[in-house]
Each structure stands twice: as structure tokens, then as C-alpha cells.
Design an enzyme around this catalytic site. Sequence first.
Site, PDB file in Angstrom:
ATOM      1  N   ARG A  99       0.839  -1.223   0.000  1.00  0.00           N
ATOM      2  CA  ARG A  99       0.000   0.000   0.000  1.00  0.00           C
ATOM      3  C   ARG A  99       0.868   1.265   0.000  1.00  0.00           C
ATOM      4  O   ARG A  99       0.563   2.249  -0.666  1.00  0.00           O
ATOM      5  CB  ARG A  99      -0.931  -0.032   1.222  1.00  0.00           C
ATOM      6  N   HIS A 103       0.552   4.051  -2.803  1.00  0.00           N
ATOM      7  CA  HIS A 103       0.169   5.437  -2.497  1.00  0.00           C
ATOM      8  C   HIS A 103       1.272   6.425  -2.882  1.00  0.00           C
ATOM      9  O   HIS A 103       0.988   7.583  -3.181  1.00  0.00           O
ATOM     10  CB  HIS A 103      -0.207   5.582  -1.023  1.00  0.00           C
ATOM     11  N   HIS A 230      -6.110  -6.263  -3.316  1.00  0.00           N
ATOM     12  CA  HIS A 230      -6.901  -6.318  -2.078  1.00  0.00           C
ATOM     13  C   HIS A 230      -7.122  -7.755  -1.599  1.00  0.00           C
ATOM     14  O   HIS A 230      -7.801  -7.960  -0.592  1.00  0.00           O
ATOM     15  CB  HIS A 230      -8.235  -5.562  -2.259  1.00  0.00           C
ATOM     16  N   TRP A 258     -10.097  -8.664   3.378  1.00  0.00           N
ATOM     17  CA  TRP A 258     -10.849  -9.004   2.161  1.00  0.00           C
ATOM     18  C   TRP A 258     -10.912 -10.523   1.959  1.00  0.00           C
ATOM     19  O   TRP A 258     -11.856 -11.042   1.384  1.00  0.00           O
ATOM     20  CB  TRP A 258     -10.179  -8.398   0.936  1.00  0.00           C
TER      21      TRP A 258
HETATM   22 FE1  FMI Z   1      -6.077  -0.364  -1.433  1.00  0.00          FE
HETATM   23  N1  FMI Z   1      -6.965   0.136   0.312  1.00  0.00           N
HETATM   24  N2  FMI Z   1      -7.301   0.936  -2.447  1.00  0.00           N
HETATM   25  N3  FMI Z   1      -5.056  -0.758  -3.141  1.00  0.00           N
HETATM   26  N4  FMI Z   1      -4.758  -1.493  -0.377  1.00  0.00           N
HETATM   27  C1  FMI Z   1      -6.648  -0.326   1.568  1.00  0.00           C
HETATM   28  C2  FMI Z   1      -5.662  -1.234   1.879  1.00  0.00           C
HETATM   29  C3  FMI Z   1      -4.828  -1.811   0.968  1.00  0.00           C
HETATM   30  C4  FMI Z   1      -8.261   1.701  -1.882  1.00  0.00           C
HETATM   31  C5  FMI Z   1      -8.613   1.736  -0.583  1.00  0.00           C
HETATM   32  C6  FMI Z   1      -8.022   1.017   0.449  1.00  0.00           C
HETATM   33  C7  FMI Z   1      -5.309  -0.198  -4.385  1.00  0.00           C
HETATM   34  C8  FMI Z   1      -6.359   0.613  -4.685  1.00  0.00           C
HETATM   35  C9  FMI Z   1      -7.237   1.186  -3.786  1.00  0.00           C
HETATM   36  C10 FMI Z   1      -3.758  -2.279  -0.923  1.00  0.00           C
HETATM   37  C11 FMI Z   1      -3.332  -2.246  -2.247  1.00  0.00           C
HETATM   38  C12 FMI Z   1      -3.919  -1.497  -3.250  1.00  0.00           C
HETATM   39  C13 FMI Z   1      -7.514   0.277   2.522  1.00  0.00           C
HETATM   40  C14 FMI Z   1      -7.473   0.036   4.027  1.00  0.00           C
HETATM   41  C15 FMI Z   1      -8.373   1.097   1.841  1.00  0.00           C
HETATM   42  C16 FMI Z   1      -9.502   1.938   2.408  1.00  0.00           C
HETATM   43  C17 FMI Z   1      -6.361   0.856   4.660  1.00  0.00           C
HETATM   44  C18 FMI Z   1      -6.340   0.691   6.158  1.00  0.00           C
HETATM   45  O1  FMI Z   1      -5.271   0.341   6.691  1.00  0.00           O
HETATM   46  O2  FMI Z   1      -7.369   0.921   6.787  1.00  0.00           O
HETATM   47  C19 FMI Z   1      -8.892   2.626  -2.913  1.00  0.00           C
HETATM   48  C20 FMI Z   1     -10.419   2.416  -3.071  1.00  0.00           C
HETATM   49  C21 FMI Z   1      -8.666   4.048  -2.578  1.00  0.00           C
HETATM   50  C22 FMI Z   1      -7.280   4.427  -2.306  1.00  0.00           C
HETATM   51  C23 FMI Z   1      -8.195   2.196  -4.143  1.00  0.00           C
HETATM   52  O3  FMI Z   1      -8.390   2.649  -5.313  1.00  0.00           O
HETATM   53  C24 FMI Z   1      -4.270  -0.603  -5.290  1.00  0.00           C
HETATM   54  C25 FMI Z   1      -4.197  -0.151  -6.768  1.00  0.00           C
HETATM   55  C26 FMI Z   1      -3.413  -1.399  -4.590  1.00  0.00           C
HETATM   56  C27 FMI Z   1      -2.092  -2.078  -5.000  1.00  0.00           C
HETATM   57  C28 FMI Z   1      -1.664  -2.094  -6.284  1.00  0.00           C
HETATM   58  C29 FMI Z   1      -3.214  -3.131   0.091  1.00  0.00           C
HETATM   59  C30 FMI Z   1      -2.125  -4.185  -0.108  1.00  0.00           C
HETATM   60  C31 FMI Z   1      -3.884  -2.838   1.269  1.00  0.00           C
HETATM   61  C32 FMI Z   1      -3.695  -3.500   2.634  1.00  0.00           C
HETATM   62  C33 FMI Z   1      -2.857  -2.627   3.538  1.00  0.00           C
HETATM   63  C34 FMI Z   1      -2.746  -3.166   4.939  1.00  0.00           C
HETATM   64  O4  FMI Z   1      -2.240  -2.421   5.801  1.00  0.00           O
HETATM   65  O5  FMI Z   1      -3.126  -4.295   5.219  1.00  0.00           O
END
Ligand code: FMI
Length: 360
Positions: A99, A103, A230, A258
Amino acid sequence: MATFAIPRISRRALYALSGATALVSGTYVYSHYGKRPQGNGPNGGKMMAAAAIANTPFHAEKVSHVEGDYQKIYNAIAEAIRDNDEYDDYIGWGPVLVRYAWHSSGTYAQASSGCPHATGGSFGGTIRWPKELGDGANNGLQNAEWFMKKIHDKFDWISWGDLVTLGGVTAIQEMGGPKIGWRAGRKELSADNAMTSRLPDASKDADYVRHLFARMGFEDREVVSLIGAHALGSCHVYAPLLPGQKKPIPGSGYTNRWTASPNYFTNEFFKLLVDDKSWHWKEWDGPKQWENKDGLMMLPTDMALVQDPKYKKIVEMYAKDQDLFFKDFAKDFQKLLELGIEYPKETKTFYFKTLDEQNI
Ligand code: FMI
């Protein structure tokens, strides 16, 4: 690992088994160029004639370090992930590093009629600056910065942009994902280049997702494959506590995982979207999110991928064919990490060995 204050518990088996703001608001995009009309097309307006050049404004430098030097950093990150696997209820550090890399890259905006050259992306490593890291969309990524800082202390010659993206590549590969090609040469940019309010908003629908990712230059199939990440990790109302930390810092406000294997890279996210018939709105006081019978979650933007007929076809394709998903994801994740960057012709693409492949 001694530099990490977390006790060392090595549980590889459990690890494997356990499972940006040009904020689009109405028809305007807010960037550091100010408010500008976005236009109707998926490219966020008419592209400049010289878009091919204007879209890669950052020139990577020719690096003097060789592949083996970067493999050492890969190994240091991979070992720190492996040796601190109790983080976040045994999900471990992998997902948050993915993430963090995303970002840092997802702030990218192509050139458009309102913005003569592209801006943002991973190049300058600007996610580490307080202004960008403090953006609400980055809530919880302070932990990833804490983790990476310890790696940077050991390998201070690597630029932050290279380090953050290498962290994402390492995490994907060590969690059983595909090999991701990676190129070095990003350079530090000052805090003036920090980007805020450019990352997507998870509460929105398919049209929003399509337009937001088109700003970065992604088409439907690329958007779906990328969001397939996700399969990993979890949402957090509060970020996991770091050693010695008393007061938790806010996460995204969403909750739960997820998939049932949040530290193993699979096409499970797509399978759940297609096959699970128990999705319903979660009843709680938090933001609107979907829940299934097993307590797994989907964001509104995730569910949009089966509500939109074009996205749905791609989701079904990846649900049936994990190899195809891996192949596409490897290509699309590398593209994401390199948005806006032009490399000298002689730059080599590195494919790093996993710890397993090196018997470490
Ligand atoms: Fe996602 N993400 N993500 N994500 N992400 C996470 C966790 C998370 C969104 C929203 C969102 C992509 C795209 C998008 C990734 C990988 C990727 C979370 C929870 C949210 C709300 C964060 C938390 O800790 O509460 C969107 C909708 C908005 C930004 C979105 O378009 C993409 C493109 C990727 C990778 C290529 C991963 C691995 C996580 C898990 C992070 C964790 O701490 O477990």
C-alpha cells in the site's frame, strides 16, 4: 532482527497459510496547479499534443550500483518482513508495504489541457514528507515509513523513491506473488513536491474509479488487476500499534480483511466477488462497506468492479485464471511504480530472487 524492537518469532508456515488529491470533485480536479476543469473523457480532458514527452517529466539517473546491491536491500526488507510476522495480528508487514508503494505512485496525474506536464508519482519519494504522509488517504502508512526508515538507515545510498517501490516489489514476491520487474534511478525531490488529495476515495462507484485511474493512464483491465491486490491485508479503524506506542493513530476507518489469506497473494479477491452470494451492507456505525457470512469485507469501490458490466467481465476472467492475473498484475504494478519516469536507455530491469530461491 535486532534493529526492530519487535521480538523475533519466525513462523514461515503460519505466514504463508494465515491466511492521491487531484481529488475528483464534480467535474474539477484539484492539483497543486489549483482547480482546473477535468473534461469528460476518461483521460480527464484533452491531452496535450506532446503528451508522450510531457507524461514522463522525471528523468531517472544512471545508477552506479549493480543488481547485487539492490538484491541486498531486497533481502533486508524480506528478512524484516519474515522475522516480524506477528505485526497486525499475524498478517505481517507485507500488505502495508504494498500500500505504501502504491500510495507513493498513485499521486501521478498525466499532462492535460489544464496541466501542461505530468506531476506526482513515486519518483521523488515525496510520500515521506509530513505533508504528503499526513494526507488523510495515507492514514496508517506512518507505520510503513517507520519500517522503511530502519532499512534506509542501513542502506542510506538508496533514494526514497527507489526504496519505497522496492519495498512493494519485495512484499508482493515474498507473499507468493509474481516476479515484478524493477528499475532504479529515482531521485530525491524536496518537500515542495509533496502531493495531497490525489488518491481515490473508497466510498465511490465504478465511473469514479474509471476516471480517477484514467488520470494515471490506466485502462479498465489494468485497474481491475491492480485492485486485485486487495487479496492482501486488512482495513483498520486504527493502525496497528508500533512497539512502545501508547496511543493508536487512525487508519482508513474501514475494518476487516478481504480474504482469508491476507498475506498470501492469490486471485481470491476476484473469486469472492464472483462466487460469494452472501455479500450485504455491514451494519455498524462506521463508513458503508460490504460484509459476507464469514466477516470478510469489500469496499464500495471493490463491489463496483462487479456492478459495472465491463469491469465484471475482467473480474470473472481473473477469478478463473490466476496465472493470467499474476501476469497482468506484474506488468501493471511495474507500470504503476514507474509512472512519470523516463529511464536512460541502458537502464536494466532487475528481477530479484526471493529468500526461498536463495535458501535464506
Ligand atoms: Fe487499497 N486500500 N485501495 N489498493 N490497499 C486499503 C488497503 C490496501 C483503496 C482503498 C483502500 C489499491 C487501490 C485502492 C492495498 C493495495 C492497493 C484500505 C485500508 C483502503 C480503504 C487501509 C487501512 O489500513 O485501513 C482505494 C479504493 C482508494 C485508495 C483504491 O483505489 C491498489 C491499486 C493497490 C495495489 C496495487 C493493500 C495491499 C492494502 C492492505 C494494507 C494493509 O495495511 O493491510
